[in-house]
Design a protein around this motif. Sequence first.
Motif, PDB file in Angstrom:
ATOM      1  N   ARG A  88       0.854  -1.193   0.000  1.00 11.00           N
ATOM      2  CA  ARG A  88       0.000   0.000   0.000  1.00 11.00           C
ATOM      3  C   ARG A  88       0.894   1.247   0.000  1.00 11.00           C
ATOM      4  O   ARG A  88       1.916   1.276   0.626  1.00 11.00           O
ATOM      5  N   ARG A  89       0.414   2.281  -0.739  1.00 14.30           N
ATOM      6  CA  ARG A  89       1.248   3.456  -0.946  1.00 14.30           C
ATOM      7  C   ARG A  89       1.065   4.499   0.138  1.00 14.30           C
ATOM      8  O   ARG A  89      -0.066   4.788   0.534  1.00 14.30           O
ATOM      9  N   ILE A  91       0.788   8.339   0.934  1.00 12.29           N
ATOM     10  CA  ILE A  91       0.409   9.460   0.055  1.00 12.29           C
ATOM     11  C   ILE A  91       0.314  10.773   0.819  1.00 12.29           C
ATOM     12  O   ILE A  91       0.221  10.801   2.053  1.00 12.29           O
ATOM     13  N   ASP A 104      -2.552   5.085   1.599  1.00 13.79           N
ATOM     14  CA  ASP A 104      -3.611   5.118   0.574  1.00 13.79           C
ATOM     15  C   ASP A 104      -4.526   3.911   0.752  1.00 13.79           C
ATOM     16  O   ASP A 104      -4.491   2.955  -0.029  1.00 13.79           O
ATOM     17  N   HIS A 127       2.357  10.246  -4.561  1.00 12.76           N
ATOM     18  CA  HIS A 127       2.849   9.010  -3.946  1.00 12.76           C
ATOM     19  C   HIS A 127       4.145   9.340  -3.227  1.00 12.76           C
ATOM     20  O   HIS A 127       5.120   9.765  -3.857  1.00 12.76           O
ATOM     21  N   ASP A 129       7.336   8.817  -2.334  1.00 15.07           N
ATOM     22  CA  ASP A 129       8.391   7.838  -2.610  1.00 15.07           C
ATOM     23  C   ASP A 129       9.788   8.461  -2.541  1.00 15.07           C
ATOM     24  O   ASP A 129      10.767   7.841  -2.929  1.00 15.07           O
ATOM     25  N   GLY A 165       7.003  13.296  -4.167  1.00 16.48           N
ATOM     26  CA  GLY A 165       6.805  12.099  -4.975  1.00 16.48           C
ATOM     27  C   GLY A 165       5.978  12.419  -6.203  1.00 16.48           C
ATOM     28  O   GLY A 165       5.469  13.543  -6.349  1.00 16.48           O
ATOM     29  N   LEU A 168      -0.421  11.277  -8.276  1.00 16.99           N
ATOM     30  CA  LEU A 168      -1.299  10.099  -8.299  1.00 16.99           C
ATOM     31  C   LEU A 168      -2.687  10.558  -8.717  1.00 16.99           C
ATOM     32  O   LEU A 168      -3.230  11.493  -8.135  1.00 16.99           O
ATOM     33  N   LEU A 171      -7.063   7.550  -5.973  1.00 17.99           N
ATOM     34  CA  LEU A 171      -6.799   7.127  -4.596  1.00 17.99           C
ATOM     35  C   LEU A 171      -7.811   6.060  -4.206  1.00 17.99           C
ATOM     36  O   LEU A 171      -8.916   5.999  -4.767  1.00 17.99           O
TER      37      LEU A 171
END
Lengths: 286, 286, 286
Positions: A88-89, A91, A104, A127, A129, A165, A168, A171
Amino acid sequence: MMYGGLYSNPVPRFITLTTDFGLQDAFVGAMRGVILTIAPQARIIDITHEIRAHRIADAAYALASAVPFFPPECIHVCVVDPGVGSGRRPIAAAVGETLFVAPDNGVISLALEALQAATGASRHAVHLDNPQYWLARVSNTFHGRDIFAPVAAHLANGVPLQVLGPPLDRLVTLGHPPPESMPGGRLQGHIVYVDRFGNLLTDIAQAALARADPQSIRIEVGGSTLVGLNRSYADVEQGDLLALISSNWHLEVAMREGDAARALQVRVGDPVIVSGLDPAHREARK
Amino acid sequence: MMYGGLYSNPVPRFITLTTDFGLQDAFVGAMRGVILTIAPQARIIDITHEIRAHRIADAAYALASAVPFFPPECIHVCVVDPGVGSGRRPIAAAVGETLFVAPDNGVISLALEALQAATGASRHAVHLDNPQYWLARVSNTFHGRDIFAPVAAHLANGVPLQVLGPPLDRLVTLGHPPPESMPGGRLQGHIVYVDRFGNLLTDIAQAALARADPQSIRIEVGGSTLVGLNRSYADVEQGDLLALISSNWHLEVAMREGDAARALQVRVGDPVIVSGLDPAHREARK
Amino acid sequence: MMYGGLYSNPVPRFITLTTDFGLQDAFVGAMRGVILTIAPQARIIDITHEIRAHRIADAAYALASAVPFFPPECIHVCVVDPGVGSGRRPIAAAVGETLFVAPDNGVISLALEALQAATGASRHAVHLDNPQYWLARVSNTFHGRDIFAPVAAHLANGVPLQVLGPPLDRLVTLGHPPPESMPGGRLQGHIVYVDRFGNLLTDIAQAALARADPQSIRIEVGGSTLVGLNRSYADVEQGDLLALISSNWHLEVAMREGDAARALQVRVGDPVIVSGLDPAHREARK
């Protein structure tokens, strides 16, 4: 594009916290420490840390019911994260000036919808990251401390969303079914939250009851039927059940100075059926 | 009189919160949001939100035991409000520089008395009936968010008490009976609070015990009799009952590292009888 | 030596609070009031107030797991104090810029060790025996309010440690036994903490597992044996037990979205035995 140029001027910002970490361990304390190490000027405001463990939908409801009462220039951090360490990301999202940091998994979805509906502002999300804005050492079990808290603190320092990041588009949402019309002009909704008093909050909006006669409207829940809408808890005797409009303008079923959830043996997801919504329609049918 | 002239200069102010809303829902979070939207400079300090639901007397005790330790320039908001939405009045009160915002159900009465006794200042109160200082939309179930929080925030911004509503002379009090003298030089008081450790706090002031011999004083509670006053919990063995002077200078009955309320099966309102208060008197009687 | 010369310049400081006072009474509120009366600029940050009553070791663990994430210029107040009013000494201690205020019962020992290990700074401690920095009237049951809170506030105002009392060389420590090597290359440690989710935190450091094969390592706890280390809770099915590295880099045993402590019927102090730590050694033995 120069990196520094992306920074807005650091401004005092509120960071709210909503988690299921509870208050008996030092989880929340560690998150507070991380935030104040990076952004000592930030003011940390708790929404709640006593969301039942892993209950994403409860957290989503609680957050959405508080966010509209905060100033726009807030960063809302919400960590109910049973999938921590999995795919799972993490966010961050923005609606107007208001920022969110969360996994997320739908936990901020209701608050985002509420803010978008209230302000008409569009939503942006990224996202998370970019480990530059995380703690140097990231555990697999406590992203609240290692990713979400430091990201929120950097946002409070003026770091812009887009450096955290890539954007996106979609969601995760909760996918709750909306209330449904039934034969005979009835409406079937659900209990969406039970508060600490045992009051039952539903997804049936006040507007859906607008044409009903408050004296004769019927509410079925947990095998009981209530007739009529009351104005406040004090309208009935201690220990009596009642239906009324909640503080976020939806149908609520409560027991005066008692616990309706326990009395009716119901819980989140159970159906609530309303009839007598349209007296005119009823007359016409006769 | 010009309206603006009534304003004192806005100064940073503490707003304390005491409620029975618990910490598992977003009720307290929403109140914090309302306060910070209106008065972002205000610093919100929690006294407690875990007052047992609807227990006005517990809240009154808790508030009165904390207020004397706060700086005078505080606004104390106390919302334990089973009568929300009914005829009970929302009020604000002042004792010297210290302000209170609450429903008029006795919940602030003990704190007002304590402050008046300590400072000699007189008390002013108003009935909060001016919706200009409330949220635009007021629910019938959550005046903590819709009336009390915004009023406190406006007070923190320097709005004077008198513009919030008309003066009130009489406020609701709890009507607890004071301890009573009994035949044989005995004194009968009551348990007025049970804390989280199960310690029993009574309404018998240290001063009432001043002439007693600490070795021979007898305390009857819940069918047990304790002889002698101890100095601290550590004076007895683990699991033993003891009587001592509480941190707010009244008679307390406790169990070392145990729960006296559970051990004695007693609760708020139960009698506590003290004898041996006046050794001289006892000698004289012989 | 001039008294005033000892003062460093007052600077905004964070004061953290860790107690077993719970949040249902006004104990913590009263401590906050005392701090803000003496040092209104201080910012009070809660670590936790829900340490189980009188559990010094739990508090020591919680404090030590949060302190490393706070800025150095903090004052950490920790009051779990079953010996209040007895002979145990109130103390303040410094490791570099970081200050501690607590009873001398071991409650700050793990945090002191963690900070010393992380910073290499030496430790100084004093016995708090100078009543000039206490409340005027000190109870025998609530030194959190009457001694520890005011001392912390004076420290936040720049009062130096050495005026609070005479230096102390030895402080009480918890005396936990370290993990022990056993025949067959096994290691026996203990459960040192159970968190609100029921996760079991042990004293077996990640480094002790460095040479093990993560697939074949065996962990015995509560009559069950787990084989292999997982990366995160999400690696197993809901309700399954797993072993993994905790967020403070020690061996942890958990149940995904469940309560491992309840499932295994174990508690703090129970043994955890690890085998398969050194595959090379095992090969050699064959």
